[in-house]
Enzyme design. Structure first.
Site: not given
Length: 228
Positions: A9, A11, A121-122
């Site tokens: 991931d 952030y 990641s988003n």
């Protein structure tokens, strides 16, 4: 099967999401913000995540930059600091988030050990590219994978599918690392080997799955990958 890819991931895991607020608080003339920056940073992150979950549930996807701005707007209004210039400064700093200190050496060791490395990641591609370049870790990553390729935020299974499609590997060949307990837990349910980086020492989320491993930082990732 042995681990062939280590996926992170972005952030809160590789990049310090509080760095933007911390830096702004240290700038001259921002005393009112400096007095509240820690709470603002915490609320900003929480609302950013909540908005991704809500949008996923109601099938109202948007890019991560939009929910980042929405989360900041909530946090600033709650703190009584609806200053357009401050808002723009915080958002500009979000493009330059610093990596946690152990990240470059950790990624370098993984590459030296022969693992494929990636971000999942988003974040939207442009945001992620900005963070990767700012942290100077592009050469240590084989791929930067964004939810924008599937149009839904984590922890939807279609997001985790991106790893197998990119690396042509089975889920149990992947060590997935996240600072979000819910993300690491969902990835465990998906079939990844998982590590939750619990920097804050918070309780585990009450979900149907749990992360297989827990650490306080990323230093031990190469050793863990070698033992799995």
């Amino acid at each position: 099967m042995p681990i062939t890819a280590c996926v992170f991931d972005a952030y809160g895991t590789l990049f310090d999401v509080a760095a933007a607020a911390r830096q702004a608080a240290a700038e001259p003339g921002r005393e009112a913000f400096a007095a509240k920056w820690r709470q603002i940073a915490e609320t900003w992150r929480l609302k950013q995540l909540q908005y991704t979950w809500l949008r996923a549930v109601v099938d109202a996807h948007t890019d991560f930059w939009t929910v980042t701005g929405d989360g900041l707007d909530f946090a600033l209004e709650e703190a009584g600091l609806t200053d357009p210039e401050l808002r723009e400064r915080l958002l500009s700093l979000y493009w330059e988030l610093s990596a946690y200190p152990e990240v470059p050496e950790m990624l370098g060791q993984l590459k030296a050990d022969g693992y494929r490395t990636a971000i999942l990641s988003n974040g939207s591609p442009d945001m992620l590219n900005g963070a990767v370049e700012s942290a100077d870790v592009a050469a240590l990553l084989d791929a930067v994978l964004s939810v924008e390729d599937v149009g839904v935020f984590k922890p939807h299974r279609r997001v985790y599918d991106l790893v197998g499609k990119r690396f042509d590997c089975a889920p149990d060949e992947v060590l997935f690392v996240s600072s979000n307990g819910w993300d690491a837990a969902a990835a465990s349910g998906y079939g990844f080997q998982t590590l939750w980086v619990n920097r804050g020492g918070v309780p585990m989320d009450r979900l149907p799955w749990t992360p297989a491993h827990i650490a306080s930082d990323l230093t031990g990732v190469p050793d863990l990958a070698g033992r799995l």
